[in-house]
Design a protein around this motif. Sequence first.
Motif, mmCIF file in Angstrom:
data_model
loop_
_atom_site.group_PDB
_atom_site.id
_atom_site.type_symbol
_atom_site.label_atom_id
_atom_site.label_comp_id
_atom_site.label_asym_id
_atom_site.label_seq_id
_atom_site.Cartn_x
_atom_site.Cartn_y
_atom_site.Cartn_z
ATOM 1 N N ILE A 176 -10.171 1.540 3.523
ATOM 2 C CA ILE A 176 -10.292 3.056 3.147
ATOM 3 C C ILE A 176 -10.782 3.165 1.628
ATOM 4 O O ILE A 176 -10.553 2.107 0.802
ATOM 5 C CB ILE A 176 -9.194 3.954 3.262
ATOM 6 C CG1 ILE A 176 -8.078 3.539 2.441
ATOM 7 C CG2 ILE A 176 -8.994 4.043 4.967
ATOM 8 C CD1 ILE A 176 -6.957 4.822 2.636
ATOM 9 N N SER A 177 -11.389 4.109 1.341
ATOM 10 C CA SER A 177 -11.925 4.256 -0.079
ATOM 11 C C SER A 177 -10.863 4.744 -1.129
ATOM 12 O O SER A 177 -9.710 5.413 -0.634
ATOM 13 C CB SER A 177 -12.994 5.321 -0.276
ATOM 14 O OG SER A 177 -12.503 6.695 0.020
ATOM 15 N N THR A 178 -10.841 4.585 -2.471
ATOM 16 C CA THR A 178 -10.172 4.826 -3.184
ATOM 17 C C THR A 178 -9.773 6.582 -3.168
ATOM 18 O O THR A 178 -8.687 6.951 -3.131
ATOM 19 C CB THR A 178 -10.653 4.632 -4.815
ATOM 20 O OG1 THR A 178 -10.760 3.105 -4.907
ATOM 21 C CG2 THR A 178 -9.527 5.060 -5.758
ATOM 22 N N ARG A 179 -10.849 7.246 -3.142
ATOM 23 C CA ARG A 179 -10.492 8.727 -2.946
ATOM 24 C C ARG A 179 -9.970 9.077 -1.633
ATOM 25 O O ARG A 179 -8.952 9.830 -1.709
ATOM 26 C CB ARG A 179 -11.855 9.289 -2.850
ATOM 27 C CG ARG A 179 -11.842 10.785 -2.973
ATOM 28 C CD ARG A 179 -11.371 11.318 -4.255
ATOM 29 N NE ARG A 179 -11.158 12.847 -3.943
ATOM 30 C CZ ARG A 179 -10.103 13.542 -4.306
ATOM 31 N NH1 ARG A 179 -9.018 12.649 -4.650
ATOM 32 N NH2 ARG A 179 -10.035 14.861 -4.033
ATOM 33 N N ARG A 232 -6.326 11.026 -1.690
ATOM 34 C CA ARG A 232 -6.014 12.162 -0.650
ATOM 35 C C ARG A 232 -4.969 12.221 0.130
ATOM 36 O O ARG A 232 -4.036 12.972 0.391
ATOM 37 C CB ARG A 232 -7.426 12.541 -0.099
ATOM 38 C CG ARG A 232 -8.475 13.283 -0.499
ATOM 39 C CD ARG A 232 -9.460 13.898 0.286
ATOM 40 N NE ARG A 232 -10.308 12.601 0.874
ATOM 41 C CZ ARG A 232 -11.456 12.307 0.482
ATOM 42 N NH1 ARG A 232 -11.769 12.781 -0.714
ATOM 43 N NH2 ARG A 232 -12.226 11.530 0.915
ATOM 44 N N LEU A 233 -4.795 10.816 0.761
ATOM 45 C CA LEU A 233 -3.512 10.626 1.571
ATOM 46 C C LEU A 233 -2.266 10.712 0.841
ATOM 47 O O LEU A 233 -1.060 11.277 1.189
ATOM 48 C CB LEU A 233 -3.691 9.180 2.173
ATOM 49 C CG LEU A 233 -4.667 9.155 3.648
ATOM 50 C CD1 LEU A 233 -5.121 7.893 3.932
ATOM 51 C CD2 LEU A 233 -4.446 10.118 4.638
ATOM 52 N N TYR A 285 0.628 13.456 1.994
ATOM 53 C CA TYR A 285 1.783 13.192 2.484
ATOM 54 C C TYR A 285 2.967 12.893 1.496
ATOM 55 O O TYR A 285 4.155 12.907 1.802
ATOM 56 C CB TYR A 285 1.607 11.757 3.283
ATOM 57 C CG TYR A 285 0.689 12.325 4.557
ATOM 58 C CD1 TYR A 285 1.351 12.840 5.577
ATOM 59 C CD2 TYR A 285 -0.464 11.579 4.674
ATOM 60 C CE1 TYR A 285 0.521 13.406 6.783
ATOM 61 C CE2 TYR A 285 -1.319 12.144 5.862
ATOM 62 C CZ TYR A 285 -0.680 12.659 6.553
ATOM 63 O OH TYR A 285 -1.608 12.869 7.776
ATOM 64 N N LEU A 286 2.686 12.544 0.325
ATOM 65 C CA LEU A 286 3.658 12.166 -0.678
ATOM 66 C C LEU A 286 3.643 13.061 -1.810
ATOM 67 O O LEU A 286 4.533 12.946 -2.828
ATOM 68 C CB LEU A 286 3.410 10.875 -1.427
ATOM 69 C CG LEU A 286 3.526 9.656 -0.085
ATOM 70 C CD1 LEU A 286 3.148 8.308 -0.637
ATOM 71 C CD2 LEU A 286 4.993 9.781 0.452
#
Length: 77
Positions: free
Chosen positions: A2-5, A9-10, A14-15
């Motif tokens: 997945i991309s850095t961006r 976002r994740l 979630y955190l």
Amino acid sequence: GISTRQLERLFARYLNSTPKHYFMEMRLNRAQNLLVQTEQSVTEIAMACGFQSTSHFSKVYRSHFGRSPLVQRAKIG
């Protein structure tokens, strides 16, 4: 894969944090555990937790926990 961006976002979703901030908290929590549970020197703990110098470690630790690593150790012991 997945991309850095997308990773950022994740983490935010979630955190409620950034990857950089989350990783720093992990390092500082590990350092706190080592201060309380071992007899290692502050320098050894700083290096074990990925800090380049004891002075930088102490500054970041004090900023995060409100007391220096030496005071933390003295309060427990």
